[in-house]
Structure formats: C-alpha cells, structure tokens
Design an enzyme around this catalytic site. Sequence first.
Site, PDB file in Angstrom:
ATOM      1  CB  SER A  64     -11.511  15.004 -27.119  1.00 41.67           C
ATOM      2  OG  SER A  64     -12.861  15.348 -27.275  1.00 41.67           O
ATOM      3  CE  LYS A  67     -14.220  12.586 -28.359  1.00 38.31           C
ATOM      4  NZ  LYS A  67     -14.381  13.749 -29.255  1.00 38.31           N
ATOM      5  CE1 TYR A 189     -17.203  10.758 -25.930  1.00 36.92           C
ATOM      6  CE2 TYR A 189     -18.920  12.207 -25.091  1.00 36.92           C
ATOM      7  CZ  TYR A 189     -17.799  12.010 -25.876  1.00 36.92           C
ATOM      8  OH  TYR A 189     -17.266  13.048 -26.594  1.00 36.92           O
ATOM      9  CE1 TYR A 240     -12.525  15.821 -32.406  1.00 42.00           C
ATOM     10  CE2 TYR A 240     -11.401  17.667 -31.396  1.00 42.00           C
ATOM     11  CZ  TYR A 240     -11.954  16.418 -31.305  1.00 42.00           C
ATOM     12  OH  TYR A 240     -11.926  15.768 -30.118  1.00 42.00           O
ATOM     13  CB  VAL A 258     -13.140  21.073 -24.846  1.00 48.67           C
ATOM     14  CG1 VAL A 258     -13.492  21.118 -26.315  1.00 48.67           C
ATOM     15  CG2 VAL A 258     -13.929  20.020 -24.108  1.00 48.67           C
TER      16      VAL A 258
HETATM   17  O1  DON Z   1     -18.221  15.313 -25.871  1.00 44.88           O
HETATM   18  C1  DON Z   1     -17.752  16.441 -25.674  1.00 44.88           C
HETATM   19  O2  DON Z   1     -18.174  17.437 -26.250  1.00 44.88           O
HETATM   20  C2  DON Z   1     -16.607  16.568 -24.695  1.00 44.88           C
HETATM   21  N1  DON Z   1     -16.766  15.649 -23.603  1.00 44.88           N
HETATM   22  C3  DON Z   1     -15.282  16.323 -25.346  1.00 44.88           C
HETATM   23  C4  DON Z   1     -15.029  17.212 -26.538  1.00 44.88           C
HETATM   24  C5  DON Z   1     -13.595  17.536 -26.764  1.00 44.88           C
HETATM   25  O3  DON Z   1     -12.759  17.476 -25.898  1.00 44.88           O
HETATM   26  C6  DON Z   1     -13.261  18.079 -28.116  1.00 44.88           C
HETATM   27  N2  DON Z   1     -11.837  18.382 -28.196  1.00 44.88           N
HETATM   28  N3  DON Z   1     -11.181  19.243 -28.528  1.00 44.88           N
END
Ligand code: DON
Length: 304
Positions: A64, A67, A189, A240, A258
């Site tokens: 993320s 993003k 994405y 978040y 993550v």
């Molecule tokens: O879309 C997802 O679930 C992952 N590619 C990215 C989520 C993420 O990194 C949330 N962060 N803490």
Amino acid sequence: MLDFNTIINNIHSNLKNEVVKGVVASYIPELSKQDVNHFGIFMQHMDGRTFMAGDANVPFSIQSISKVLTLSKAIAFEDNNLWTRVDVEPSGNPFNHLSLLELENGIPRNPLINAGAIVVADILCTQFKNPKADFLQYVRDISNDQSIKYNYKVAASEKLTGYNNYAAANLLKSFGNLHNDVEVVLDFYFHQCALEMTCAQVAKAFYVFANSGKCVNNKQHVTVSQAKRINAIMLTCGFYDESGEFAFEVGLPGKSGVGGGIVALLPNKFVITTWSPGLNAKGNSLIGMQALEQFTTQTNLSIF
Ligand code: DON
C-alpha cells in the site's frame, strides 16, 4: 546537534530482539514467505546525510505504500478533478472495508484505502499509454534508481486470492466510478502493490513529498500545493483505522503497507523508512510503528 546515527542504531538494536513481532501477512500467499526477523531503518535527511541500520538495503514488497506514488501521479494529471471521484476523509475502517463504499454511492472515502487506490489506478490506466511500464518509470525517476522492479510472483499471487479487491472494483464499476475494465485496472493495481523496493529506495522516492514536490534530482513532479495535500492525506488516512494512533504516537504523515514497510516524513527535514514484516491487528508493522514512535520522541522531531 542530534546524533541520528546513534539514535537509529540504538532503536534498531533494542527492538530487533523483541519477542512479539506481529504476524506476517498471509492473505497474499507469496508474502507469507517473508522472514519475520527482517528489520531495517533508513533516514534521508534533506541536508543530504543518510543514516541506516539493519536490513535497510534489502528489497521488500511495498504494497500500500505504492498508493501514495500512484496518487501523486494521478494528482499531477488531474489536479482537483480527482476529488470528484474520491473523497479525502479518514474512513475509520480497515483498508479493505466495502460497506461504506456502497452506502456512499461508489465514492471511496479516500485514495489510500483499497477502493480509493483502485479509482486512482483507473485514472492512471486512462492517462498512461503503457500503464505498468510508465508507472514503473515514474517511480524509478523520482527515486533516481533504474533498478527498481515489480515482483511478478507477488502480483500473480495477489491476483489469485484478490476476491475482496475484485468486489471493490466491481462495486465501483456498478456505480460508474471505474472507466476501464475491472481486469485491466486490477492487473495494474496488483503490480503497483508488488513493487519491490528497499527502505533506502522508498525514502528517496518520498523525498518528493518532503521537498515541496521536487525529487532528489530537483525536478518538480507535483506542485507545492499538491505536495501539501498528499501529506495531509497521509497524516489523516495513511494507516486506515490506526491513523489516529499513528498521529498520536509518531506525529508525522506516513504510509504503511502489508509487506511491513512504513515511510514517514517531516516536510523540509527528513524522510524515514522502516521495514519489519510482522503486522499488528490493523495491518501495520508492529515494530516499525514502535521504532518511529521512539525516533520522534527521542529527537523531538514531529509536525506537532
Ligand atoms: O490490496 C491489498 O490488499 C494489498 N495489495 C495492499 C494492502 C496494504 O498494503 C494495506 N496496508 N497496510
């Protein structure tokens, strides 16, 4: 004068032996292979000095964190038009939460939750000629590092289990807030999330937001005002439903992923990146948050 070298190395050596390190993400199967014991810290000071400890030069999946990079490019393309398709309010919900999206007619709360980032990805799929290649080039350019790559295994792994993101993209499409095909946008994405970078490379990339929109090569990529807005969104939405906690503990705009990475910055002063793959219950790096809390407490360097 603060001795950043000693401060960072002490934080690293104190935390690296913590027994409770959090849990490595497993909903993207490829990420579950990460060793929970990795731990790196890298600081890029705006005066040119750099400081590091541990695995600061080991590549990890930025997830993320990407993003913010896609957001910066979408803002550069669309400026304020972007905000007709995605809002700027904290969601108070997990990164993959969907019910608000339906209640709010397909307008995601902010560009850093998954649904918002998928709208941003849609914009880049429209604006770029070769979305994946052009975005990778942008990241390489702002980081001044042509060696940055996608990890195709991670992208494929997320695609296989990405049911929640498929749900988000389909919901967006049903509300008319996704202009390209669901498959095209999610392919982009999953690749942006599968970018592999080191703490040092992430700190270089985010220099642009600490330096009023100018990258390490002094090229202006977003305006001063756009950089301000991006930092504001990181502060209010970057973690978040733990964004309030991060502001309270650390006091800097930042973004987590993550894969266990966190990047945070103090405008005009420094960028600092941590990587420790074990996550807390909210999906943010457990040791990374502690390291950053200790750093801003010991140095008294925060926006507050
Ligand atoms: O879309 C997802 O679930 C992952 N590619 C990215 C989520 C993420 O990194 C949330 N962060 N803490």
